[in-house]
Design a protein around this motif. Sequence first.
Motif, PDB file in Angstrom:
ATOM      1  N   ARG A 220     -18.637  24.557  11.125  1.00 20.84           N
ATOM      2  CA  ARG A 220     -18.186  25.465  10.459  1.00 20.84           C
ATOM      3  C   ARG A 220     -16.791  25.853  10.784  1.00 20.84           C
ATOM      4  NH1 ARG A 220     -16.381  29.940   9.294  1.00 20.84           N
ATOM      5  NH2 ARG A 220     -15.999  30.296  11.498  1.00 20.84           N
ATOM      6  N   TYR A 221     -16.525  25.973  12.064  1.00 21.98           N
ATOM      7  CA  TYR A 221     -15.466  26.378  12.778  1.00 21.98           C
ATOM      8  C   TYR A 221     -14.129  25.496  12.443  1.00 21.98           C
ATOM      9  CZ  TYR A 221     -11.900  27.939  16.470  1.00 21.98           C
ATOM     10  OH  TYR A 221     -10.915  28.371  17.177  1.00 21.98           O
TER      11      TYR A 221
ATOM     12  N   LEU B 175     -27.047  31.975   4.486  1.00 20.96           N
ATOM     13  CA  LEU B 175     -27.035  30.321   4.854  1.00 20.96           C
ATOM     14  C   LEU B 175     -26.226  30.302   6.258  1.00 20.96           C
ATOM     15  CD1 LEU B 175     -26.802  28.409   1.904  1.00 20.96           C
ATOM     16  CD2 LEU B 175     -28.686  27.973   3.686  1.00 20.96           C
ATOM     17  N   PHE B 176     -26.613  29.458   7.382  1.00 25.13           N
ATOM     18  CA  PHE B 176     -25.923  29.276   8.530  1.00 25.13           C
ATOM     19  C   PHE B 176     -25.437  27.768   8.563  1.00 25.13           C
ATOM     20  CE2 PHE B 176     -28.037  33.200   9.709  1.00 25.13           C
ATOM     21  CZ  PHE B 176     -26.971  33.800  10.519  1.00 25.13           C
TER      22      PHE B 176
ATOM     23  N   LEU C  21     -31.384  41.002  -5.386  1.00 21.97           N
ATOM     24  CA  LEU C  21     -30.895  39.793  -4.371  1.00 21.97           C
ATOM     25  C   LEU C  21     -29.516  39.932  -3.863  1.00 21.97           C
ATOM     26  CD1 LEU C  21     -32.818  37.521  -3.078  1.00 21.97           C
ATOM     27  CD2 LEU C  21     -31.546  36.029  -4.778  1.00 21.97           C
ATOM     28  N   ALA C  22     -29.296  39.891  -2.559  1.00 21.30           N
ATOM     29  CA  ALA C  22     -28.081  40.053  -2.072  1.00 21.30           C
ATOM     30  C   ALA C  22     -27.697  38.827  -1.157  1.00 21.30           C
ATOM     31  CB  ALA C  22     -27.740  41.414  -1.344  1.00 21.30           C
ATOM     32  N   PHE C  23     -26.864  38.092  -1.454  1.00 20.15           N
ATOM     33  CA  PHE C  23     -26.291  36.866  -0.975  1.00 20.15           C
ATOM     34  C   PHE C  23     -25.201  37.314   0.324  1.00 20.15           C
ATOM     35  CE2 PHE C  23     -23.936  32.690  -0.715  1.00 20.15           C
ATOM     36  CZ  PHE C  23     -24.493  32.337   0.560  1.00 20.15           C
ATOM     37  N   VAL C  24     -25.354  37.116   1.374  1.00 20.22           N
ATOM     38  CA  VAL C  24     -24.383  37.223   2.407  1.00 20.22           C
ATOM     39  C   VAL C  24     -23.641  35.912   2.746  1.00 20.22           C
ATOM     40  CG1 VAL C  24     -23.827  37.967   4.919  1.00 20.22           C
ATOM     41  CG2 VAL C  24     -25.795  39.292   3.714  1.00 20.22           C
ATOM     42  N   HIS C  25     -22.409  35.975   2.113  1.00 15.98           N
ATOM     43  CA  HIS C  25     -21.859  34.507   1.892  1.00 15.98           C
ATOM     44  C   HIS C  25     -20.744  34.466   3.096  1.00 15.98           C
ATOM     45  CE1 HIS C  25     -18.792  31.828  -0.567  1.00 15.98           C
ATOM     46  NE2 HIS C  25     -19.546  31.177   0.359  1.00 15.98           N
ATOM     47  N   ILE C  26     -21.285  33.601   4.238  1.00 20.34           N
ATOM     48  CA  ILE C  26     -20.406  33.357   5.145  1.00 20.34           C
ATOM     49  C   ILE C  26     -19.603  32.228   5.040  1.00 20.34           C
ATOM     50  CG2 ILE C  26     -20.677  32.467   7.698  1.00 20.34           C
ATOM     51  CD1 ILE C  26     -23.548  33.603   7.910  1.00 20.34           C
ATOM     52  N   GLU C  27     -18.375  32.381   4.948  1.00 20.34           N
ATOM     53  CA  GLU C  27     -17.468  31.328   4.843  1.00 20.34           C
ATOM     54  C   GLU C  27     -17.819  29.954   5.239  1.00 20.34           C
ATOM     55  OE1 GLU C  27     -16.988  34.414   5.781  1.00 20.34           O
ATOM     56  OE2 GLU C  27     -14.993  35.265   4.708  1.00 20.34           O
ATOM     57  N   LYS C  28     -17.502  28.983   4.347  1.00 14.22           N
ATOM     58  CA  LYS C  28     -17.756  27.404   4.839  1.00 14.22           C
ATOM     59  C   LYS C  28     -19.034  27.168   5.249  1.00 14.22           C
ATOM     60  CE  LYS C  28     -14.722  25.702   3.729  1.00 14.22           C
ATOM     61  NZ  LYS C  28     -14.403  25.759   2.410  1.00 14.22           N
ATOM     62  N   ALA C  29     -20.038  27.559   4.648  1.00 16.81           N
ATOM     63  CA  ALA C  29     -21.348  27.422   4.923  1.00 16.81           C
ATOM     64  C   ALA C  29     -22.235  27.191   3.514  1.00 16.81           C
ATOM     65  CB  ALA C  29     -22.119  28.522   5.769  1.00 16.81           C
ATOM     66  N   ALA C  30     -21.637  26.223   2.706  1.00 18.58           N
ATOM     67  CA  ALA C  30     -22.419  26.067   1.636  1.00 18.58           C
ATOM     68  C   ALA C  30     -22.531  27.190   0.405  1.00 18.58           C
ATOM     69  CB  ALA C  30     -23.950  25.258   1.806  1.00 18.58           C
TER      70      ALA C  30
ATOM     71  N   ASN D  51     -16.990  33.399  17.147  1.00 19.86           N
ATOM     72  CA  ASN D  51     -18.359  34.017  16.810  1.00 19.86           C
ATOM     73  C   ASN D  51     -18.289  34.390  15.581  1.00 19.86           C
ATOM     74  OD1 ASN D  51     -19.861  33.122  19.591  1.00 19.86           O
ATOM     75  ND2 ASN D  51     -18.352  34.454  20.435  1.00 19.86           N
ATOM     76  N   PHE D  52     -17.884  33.740  14.554  1.00 16.94           N
ATOM     77  CA  PHE D  52     -17.834  34.127  13.124  1.00 16.94           C
ATOM     78  C   PHE D  52     -19.202  34.625  12.580  1.00 16.94           C
ATOM     79  CE2 PHE D  52     -16.842  34.100   8.647  1.00 16.94           C
ATOM     80  CZ  PHE D  52     -15.519  34.747   8.584  1.00 16.94           C
ATOM     81  N   GLN D  53     -19.929  33.702  12.578  1.00 17.15           N
ATOM     82  CA  GLN D  53     -21.119  33.883  12.149  1.00 17.15           C
ATOM     83  C   GLN D  53     -21.979  35.202  12.625  1.00 17.15           C
ATOM     84  OE1 GLN D  53     -22.959  29.966  10.273  1.00 17.15           O
ATOM     85  NE2 GLN D  53     -22.116  29.436  12.448  1.00 17.15           N
ATOM     86  N   THR D  54     -21.927  35.188  13.893  1.00 12.46           N
ATOM     87  CA  THR D  54     -22.520  36.396  14.563  1.00 12.46           C
ATOM     88  C   THR D  54     -22.055  37.877  14.076  1.00 12.46           C
ATOM     89  OG1 THR D  54     -22.922  35.145  16.719  1.00 12.46           O
ATOM     90  CG2 THR D  54     -23.124  37.576  16.634  1.00 12.46           C
ATOM     91  N   LYS D  55     -20.521  37.672  14.174  1.00  9.59           N
ATOM     92  CA  LYS D  55     -19.910  38.994  13.742  1.00  9.59           C
ATOM     93  C   LYS D  55     -20.106  39.325  11.992  1.00  9.59           C
ATOM     94  CE  LYS D  55     -16.146  37.540  15.600  1.00  9.59           C
ATOM     95  NZ  LYS D  55     -14.780  37.451  16.495  1.00  9.59           N
TER      96      LYS D  55
END
Length: 291
Positions: free
Chosen positions: A106-107, A99-100, A19-28, A135-139
């Motif tokens: 988020r910004y 998570l998004f 299991l690999a969690f893609v951790h987007i900054e400031k998204a819980a 567009n941080f989450q898209t990138k």
Amino acid sequence: NILKLEFAIFQMKNPPWLLAFVHIEKAAGTTLIHILRHNYFMRYLDVRPYSAKSGKLFTARDLRISRRMLPGLRCIAGHAVRPIADLESSGIEIKYITLFRRPIDRYLSQYKYWTDRIGNKISFEQFLSHEPAWNFQTKKISGCEDVELAKRLLSEKFFLVGTVERFGEFLFLLERKMKPMPFDVSHSQKNLAKRDSRVHELHTKYCDEIAARNTLDNELYNYVETSLLPRFENEYGKDYQHDYRQFESGLVMTDDTLLRRRVDYIFRKCYVEPVGGLIRIINGLPAAGSY
């Protein structure tokens, strides 16, 4: 028969995939990481690249190093974990989750983190000019401002996708999709930002400017809300709403025992971080850092 049963239980607790969690900054992410760490315990790693050649991505080579450090590894998470890397070539099946968060929220949260936690002395007007934050989450998903590629990656490569605003539903689906592995989603919220009137003021004053810099993120977030989440709900079946309400009413806000937290802390601080840091230094990177 007893040996067969024991082996079956071992297999349930150690599925033949990672299991690999893609951790987007400031998204819980911090809260979810505590849940993952609780369930996988010493089969979990917070990961980061081990070489400058990794290009700020956690690669298959990095994963092989991590698996040598921890042979029982079954779950990873980190800001450098990305679906555009070559993790699948490591020889183990990868199941991505992420998570998004609503792009404007988020910004603003990222700006607050930069100024309050990191101590970066930057005005909000200067932050608005900082292109890497747009567009941080898209990138984060596609590696560039290609929202169609991001949508395709989410649709084709991800085990589960959720949003901060519907975090309870994400946990509900994750618990169900992890079966037959027992998966405990009871938790306490981590790394919560304090209420700040300044954030409200910035939202009111700069809402249009923020939205203009995150149009792709908004499109991607809407795709998750209107396409992916309904798909996960349909895959679950007609009892989704009933079962989710029961799950929600029984969800416990708790935390690990003190002993378990101490063992986990000692394991990370006395083994994982020093060894990982040494490997990074040998390969030309600073010991600490997410990338």
